[in-house]
Design an enzyme around this catalytic site. Structure first.
Site, PDB file in Angstrom:
ATOM      1  CG  MET A 182     -29.480  -4.764  -0.620  1.00  0.00           C
ATOM      2  SD  MET A 182     -28.208  -6.057  -0.530  1.00  0.00           S
ATOM      3  CE  MET A 182     -27.345  -5.794  -2.078  1.00  0.00           C
ATOM      4  NE  ARG A 183     -29.081   4.463   1.921  1.00  0.00           N
ATOM      5  CZ  ARG A 183     -30.216   4.248   2.558  1.00  0.00           C
ATOM      6  NH1 ARG A 183     -30.200   3.715   3.765  1.00  0.00           N
ATOM      7  NH2 ARG A 183     -31.376   4.541   2.009  1.00  0.00           N
ATOM      8  CB  ALA A 184     -23.380  -1.296   3.503  1.00  0.00           C
TER       9      ALA A 184
END
Length: 683
Positions: A274-276
């Site tokens: 989910m970092r993107a």
């Protein structure tokens, strides 16, 4: 203090300048990775950014740059009372590729800690970079143990220093900026994902722009202060715009429709984790603030995707980073909702584009600036590993019987090939070695600065002398001569030199496709284990060093893909060429041990009047050098001559078939090679 090249005087490179400025507006974006060929002003632009950042308020006298408004409660220099505040410029701290672990994280005075129980801590570069920029030039060449510390600090916003039960923690939140030349090797995926944005840079192919680059650089070198002074107005205007965007940033609204576009884009491009999504949201918000808007638009999301996603789409080191912009536009259009009208000018240059020397950050051309470069990363189709060619076995031939290059087969996971014995080479993940990090196997007197204390050995060395030293208190009286360095065993990276048979006996298209797929799989394994790789090929009448030893497996894979086949089989020439390469590499890097991987069916039909005998003698030279080797036997068919096995015996190594590369049978091959070598020596 030396004068830095002005940021606004950098010619072109719109994506790079925009990515750096967005991080200046919102450090939470997470930094920038700059990929590009050498000589493209990557470092110049990064160093110039520091001059644009607003000043930082720090607690007076604090070595860890604590914020007076919210000082770190665990600061080693704390607790902070009403000690006043100072303002200083934001720091840009450079991490050298060859830095030691203590230089990065800081060091403890072990002698004081043991004798007095005092945590005498000398801060490192992570402490110096807190609330500033940490810049790593050639970040892809950074040692693994330093990368591990960077990952920990970037994830937790703090640095921990542990020395045998004595620990120190301090805040370490910084803007991470790295530059790299992809030809010299790729980054580990874990570190790659820590960079918020990535940009690709290349030298302009427009003659007028190249002229302007040279003109400005020469003017700067002739009179740095005078050149900087001519751009002072542009710099001040850009600095003011950064401050204004920072003030506007908390007011920018990120609507549900925009969040849906961000989530849909990340899902469509199958990025991991989910970092993107979070980075895209922060980048789109910073883009809106930079443009002076309080609403995020679809165009902000698009530009954020082009900066935040290309490096997160890589599935292996042979995949080129990039974005399918048609797919991106389709996804954004599909999930587009009601939104405000896009700002027509969110560019990076700021107000006052008519600066000295030709105007703004780009040179004039016929009275007007050059057309802006394409935003984001140039469109590239996603890299996919092709299937073996279905063409007939006997494809058309070129000159001298040469056949066109064959596509590589599907790569697969291989078992570990390692070099026997215990090395002392560069940190990696292949062969056993004495390293700074790993399991403790013993103790020794330190040579130079103590880095890893062996506590029990130090206590045993100091204990017999306590009465003579007049010990009276609870503390142990420790002298420098008592300290013992821990001896640790871990893993090293090796030089894996591939010697690939490209002769006519290997030229059947399906067969060569499988062979290339196997070598590609071994290259992928070499990338994961932090090896250097080289490629020697032989066919016709001679051998060729297709790729000198390098850390870039991308380059090796590209050379392998282009490799044509055909002609005779000068096996001895290939082995002798490999020996020459290894001899030179031993002089350049004597601590990096080699692993020779010969990919052949064992046939020898060229190179002299007795090609088989010449190949055997060349192989025995490698054995005499003590080079660890594996022969990948490519012979196929119901009747096999076993020539590759004989070659392996002459090399003092072992042979493995293409099928065995996938199987558990390859486990222990090098141990078997050791046994074979020991038996031969005993005989």
């Amino acid at each position: 203090m030396s004068t830095r090249y002005p940021f606004t005087a950098v010619v072109g490179m719109d994506d790079l300048r925009l990515a750096l400025l967005l991080n200046a507006v919102s450090p939470a974006v997470g930094g920038v990775l700059v990929r590009g060929e050498k000589g493209t002003a990557k470092s110049t632009a990064v160093r110039a950014l520091a001059e644009l950042l607003p000043q930082v308020a720090v607690v007076a006298g604090c070595r860890f740059s604590c914020d007076p408004a919210s000082p770190d409660p665990g600061c080693p220099d704390g607790p902070h009372g009403d000690g006043g505040a100072d303002a200083r410029p934001a720091r840009m701290v450079e991490l050298p590729v060859g830095a030691s672990e203590d230089r990065l994280v800081g060091s403890l005075d072990i002698e004081k800690a043991l004798a007095d129980g005092v945590k005498a801590f000398e801060p490192g570069l992570l402490a110096a970079a807190h609330r500033g920029i940490l810049y790593v030039d050639e970040v892809n060449l950074l040692s693994d143990h330093l990368i591990d510390h960077l990952l920990d600090a970037a994830a937790m916003g703090a640095s921990h220093v542990e020395r045998e039960g004595v620990s120190v923690r301090h805040a370490a939140r910084f803007l991470l900026v790295g530059t790299m030349n992809p030809e010299e090797g790729e980054l580990r995926p874990q570190l790659l994902d820590r960079f918020g944005l990535t940009v690709e840079v290349a030298a302009s192919r427009v003659p007028e722009e190249r002229v302007e680059v040279v003109r400005r650089r020469l003017a700067f070198e002739d009179d740095p202060a005078g050149f900087a002074g001519r751009w002072a107005g542009e710099e001040a205007a850009l600095r003011e715009r950064i401050v204004a965007a920072r003030e506007l940033l908390p007011k920018v609204a990120l609507g549900d429709a925009v969040l849906l576009q961000i989530a849909a884009t990340c899902a469509a491009f199958e990025v991991d984790g989910m970092r993107a999504d979070i980075v895209m949201a922060r980048t789109a918000t910073a883009l809106a603030a930079w443009a002076g808007r309080e609403e995020v638009t679809s165009e902000d999301v698009r530009r954020a995707a082009l900066l935040a996603l290309p490096h997160r789409r890589r599935r292996n080191p042979f995949d080129a980073p990039g974005m399918d912009e048609d797919k991106l536009d389709e996804t954004l259009e599909r999930f587009k909702g009601d939104e405000p009208e896009d700002d027509p000018d969110p560019g990076p240059d700021g107000p006052g584009d008519g600066g000295p020397g030709g105007g703004g950050a780009v040179p004039p051309q016929g009275g007007e600036g050059p057309a802006p470069e394409t935003d984001g990363v140039p469109e590239q189709a996603p890299a996919q590993t092709p299937e073996p060619s279905p063409e007939p076995e006997h494809a058309p031939r070129g000159a001298a019987g040469e056949r066109a290059a064959v596509k590589a087969g599907e790569p697969f996971r291989t078992k570990t090939l390692s070099v026997p014995g215990l090395g002392e080479g560069a940190a990696g993940r292949r062969s056993r070695a004495r390293t700074q990090n790993g399991r403790t196997t013993g103790a020794t007197r330190p040579r130079g600065t103590l880095t890893k204390l062996h506590l029990s050995a130090t206590v045993r060395a100091a204990a017999p002398h306590q009465r003579a030293r007049g010990r009276s208190g609870a503390g142990l009286v420790v002298r420098r001569d008592d300290l013992r360095q821990a001896v640790r065993e871990g893993r090293e990276g090796n030089l894996v030199l591939f010697v690939v048979d490209a002769s006519g006996s290997m030229a059947a298209r399906r067969r060569m496709g499988a062979v290339k797929g196997a070598v590609l799989s071994l290259l992928l394994d070499a990338y994961q284990r932090r090896d250097k790789v080289g490629l020697v090929t032989f066919r016709g009448r001679a051998a060729e060093l297709a790729l000198p030893p390098t850390s870039s497996v991308d380059a090796a894979a590209a050379r392998l893909e282009e490799l044509p086949t055909g002609g005779r089989t000068p096996l001895s020439a290939g082995l002798l060429k490999a020996r020459d390469v290894l001899r030179v590499e031993r002089l350049r890097d004597p601590s990096r041990r080699p692993l020779l991987v010969v990919v052949t069916d064992g046939r020898a039909t060229g190179g002299g009047p007795d090609p088989v005998g010449l190949a055997a003698r060349a192989a025995r030279l490698h054995a005499a050098d003590g080079t660890a080797s594996v022969v990948v036997d490519c012979e196929v068919g119901p009747v096999r001559l076993g020539l590759a096995g004989g070659l392996a015996r002459d090399l003092g190594g072992t042979a493995v078939t293409l099928d065995e590369l996938r199987a558990d049978a390859i486990a222990g091959l090098v141990r078997e090679a050791q046994v074979n070598r020991s038996v031969r020596r005993a005989a």
